[in-house]
Design an enzyme around this catalytic site. Structure first.
Site, mmCIF file in Angstrom:
data_model
loop_
_atom_site.group_PDB
_atom_site.id
_atom_site.type_symbol
_atom_site.label_atom_id
_atom_site.label_comp_id
_atom_site.label_asym_id
_atom_site.label_seq_id
_atom_site.Cartn_x
_atom_site.Cartn_y
_atom_site.Cartn_z
ATOM 1 N N GLY A 1 35.748 10.493 51.552
ATOM 2 C CA GLY A 1 37.157 10.115 51.450
ATOM 3 C C GLY A 1 37.665 9.455 52.724
ATOM 4 O O GLY A 1 38.399 8.462 52.672
ATOM 5 N N GLU B 1 33.485 24.062 53.258
ATOM 6 C CA GLU B 1 33.328 24.097 51.812
ATOM 7 C C GLU B 1 31.845 24.213 51.476
ATOM 8 O O GLU B 1 31.048 23.337 51.799
ATOM 9 C CB GLU B 1 33.910 22.829 51.187
ATOM 10 C CG GLU B 1 33.910 22.860 49.670
ATOM 11 C CD GLU B 1 34.563 21.621 49.069
ATOM 12 O OE1 GLU B 1 35.233 21.763 48.033
ATOM 13 O OE2 GLU B 1 34.390 20.527 49.633
ATOM 14 N N GLY C 1 35.937 13.492 45.498
ATOM 15 C CA GLY C 1 34.651 13.826 46.099
ATOM 16 C C GLY C 1 34.838 14.480 47.450
ATOM 17 O O GLY C 1 35.861 15.116 47.718
ATOM 18 N N SER C 2 33.849 14.307 48.318
ATOM 19 C CA SER C 2 33.851 14.999 49.600
ATOM 20 C C SER C 2 34.867 14.386 50.559
ATOM 21 O O SER C 2 35.205 13.205 50.484
ATOM 22 C CB SER C 2 32.455 14.945 50.228
ATOM 23 O OG SER C 2 32.167 13.636 50.689
ATOM 24 N N THR C 3 35.311 15.217 51.507
ATOM 25 C CA THR C 3 36.266 14.755 52.500
ATOM 26 C C THR C 3 35.656 13.675 53.393
ATOM 27 O O THR C 3 36.333 12.709 53.775
ATOM 28 C CB THR C 3 36.755 15.947 53.353
ATOM 29 O OG1 THR C 3 37.441 16.865 52.484
ATOM 30 C CG2 THR C 3 37.700 15.505 54.453
ATOM 31 N N GLU D 1 41.299 12.671 46.110
ATOM 32 C CA GLU D 1 41.276 14.110 45.811
ATOM 33 C C GLU D 1 39.974 14.631 46.378
ATOM 34 O O GLU D 1 38.902 14.352 45.852
ATOM 35 C CB GLU D 1 41.394 14.345 44.298
ATOM 36 C CG GLU D 1 41.767 15.774 43.950
ATOM 37 C CD GLU D 1 40.560 16.630 43.619
ATOM 38 O OE1 GLU D 1 40.097 17.343 44.544
ATOM 39 O OE2 GLU D 1 40.085 16.583 42.486
#
Length: 478
Positions: free
Chosen positions: A241, A389, A236-238, A258
């Site tokens: 994360g 992104e 998913g999104s940083t 990831e």
């Protein structure tokens, strides 16, 4: 620009039986949530409500984790690898048998074109289960020592862009290694995960080996932070994360993340232009650009910039935006109103910062969430659209003169998930692959996946690998 006009070729919805409401899949059966409110999942192409889905609260998550622990201790952990493999093979064959139904369900719930869910997603989903079924009785050869052991209970949280494929990437290696699973799908795309729960029942998978809890961020947080979890896997999104990394810091939980990407697709002057343009289109407009490894930054050598851009615009003029269930559709619906708002916001920022925006003429449907394929030129590395992104069908074009400059620009990003190189010279491909700080480098292709090939990133794109032998290591104790 003239083009062939195709008559509509819609895939039938009749093959899919969507229930009006869904519970949680815990310990081998569907059950009602005890402390969460139900929510609705809608079709992004029409905003039609598809089903009502239960939200798992902390008590439900605890119940699922306990079920997974019992199954691990009593059944799945002690089971011989060859016997676990039989279940994985059975699941893979059932996915193949129900692939048309699952593809339609994926396109309805996610918004991606049926051509992609049918021809890309579903074959890869089945392939992952077949591949890891083959590993189940060969774990001593996976590189995790002579007698590798499973970790225990895996908490897995997956995104909305490839719901069923991300499920396969997570569940198949975990089960092959002898772990049990509690998986939370994205709140906007829960339906194929719940259909997979039915497949687990069809395959007579022992109760508790796979548990599926639906909900939003609160559910995911309760799952990741649960003390009964031994392994956390997140895609998913940083930003999320980072939050997960903080929450598990200081614990014994093994973690795979990831996260986001801002991949550079690099075109040299000796590249085959027509093939390259197809790769550029596939790199950014596949799945509406909802791809963490999308080639959202196009780096073109100055000597061929005009030719590449002209051919790219001509190709973009032939892309069809519309009904995801139409087999002629190239670009489907944006997954949610929230994601559409972010794409619009960053696209406006690109214009405000001085980049030139271009989209082909295309008639967007009035219902649902839609965005035309878009290219920005005159982009510098300081522009937000070149650094953040966007996660949509938006391409930023930059130029370079030398290979060294291409590498410098490609690596000038906080992300490091993937990259593409287009050139006729094999030596240049190898040199570039060595220089690029990206987990995956594609040569004269893009978005090419295989169950035997590891996938993952550097820097803010996360750590750990999924796929291949490396994907098994993440679920084994050394």
């Amino acid at each position: 620009m003239s083009r062939f006009e195709y008559a509509p070729a819609p895939e039938s919805r009749a093959i899919v039986d969507i229930k009006s409401s869904y519970g949680l899949f815990i310990n081998g059966s569907f059950t009602e949530a005890t402390d969460g409110k139900p929510f609705k999942t809608v079709s992004p192409a029409s905003e039609e409500v598809l089903a009502e889905v239960s939200e798992a609260g902390p008590a439900d998550v605890d119940k699922a984790v306990r079920a997974a622990r019992r199954a691990y201790d009593k059944v799945w952990g002690p089971m011989a690898g060859r016997d676990r493999a039989k279940y994985l093979y059975r699941i893979a064959r059932l996915i193949q048998e129900r692939s048309r139904e699952l593809a339609v369900l994926e396109s309805l719930d996610n918004g991606k074109p049926i051509r992609e869910s049918r021809d890309v997603d579903l074959p890869l989903v089945a392939a992952h289960f077949f591949y890891y079924a083959g590993w189940a009785d060969k774990l001593e050869y996976a590189g995790a020592g002579e007698d590798p052991q499973p970790l225990g209970v895996a908490a897995q949280v997956i995104p909305w862009n490839f719901p069923l494929m991300m499920l396969a990437w997570k569940i198949a290696p975990a089960l092959a290694a002898g772990n049990t699973v509690v998986l939370k799908p994205a709140e906007t795309t829960p339906l194929t995960a719940l259909a997979f729960a039915e497949i687990c029942q069809q395959a007579d998978l022992p109760p508790g080996v796979v548990n599926i809890v639906t909900g939003a961020g609160r559910t995911g947080q309760a799952l990741v932070e649960h003390d009964g979890v031994d392994k956390v896997a997140f895609t998913g999104s940083t930003a999320v994360g980072r939050s997960i990394a903080r929450s598990v810091a200081g614990t014994d939980k093994k973690v795979t993340l990831e996260l986001g990407g801002k991949a550079a697709n690099i075109v040299f002057e000796d590249a085959p232009i027509d093939q390259t343009v197809e790769g550029i289109v596939n790199g950014i407009f596949f799945n509406q650009g909802h791809v963490c490894c999308a080639g959202s930054r196009l780096l073109v050598q100055e000597s061929v910039y005009d030719e590449v851009l002209a051919r790219l615009k001509r190709r973009m003029g032939t892309l069809r935006v519309g009904d995801p269930l139409d087999k002629n559709t190239d670009i489907g619906a944006i997954n949610s109103a929230e994601q559409l708002a972010r794409i619009r916001e960053l696209s406006q920022v690109g214009e405000d910062e001085g980049a030139e925006r271009w989209s082909p003429e295309c008639e967007l449907p009035t219902q649902g969430f839609w965005f035309p394929p878009t290219v920005f030129t005159g982009v510098s590395q300081a522009h937000r659209i070149a650094r953040e992104e966007i996660f949509g069908p938006v391409l930023s074009v930059l130029t370079f003169r030398t290979p060294a400059e291409a590498v410098e620009k490609a690596n000038n990003t906080p992300f490091g998930l993937s990259a593409g190189v287009w050139t006729d010279k094999g030596s240049r491909i190898l040199w570039m692959a060595d220089q690029l700080r990206a987990g995956v480098v594609w040569a004269n292709t893009f978005n090419r996946f295989d169950p035997s090939s590891p996938f993952g990133g550097y820097k803010e794109s996360g750590y750990g690998r999924e796929g291949g032998r490396h994907g098994l290591e993440a679920y084994l104790a050394h």
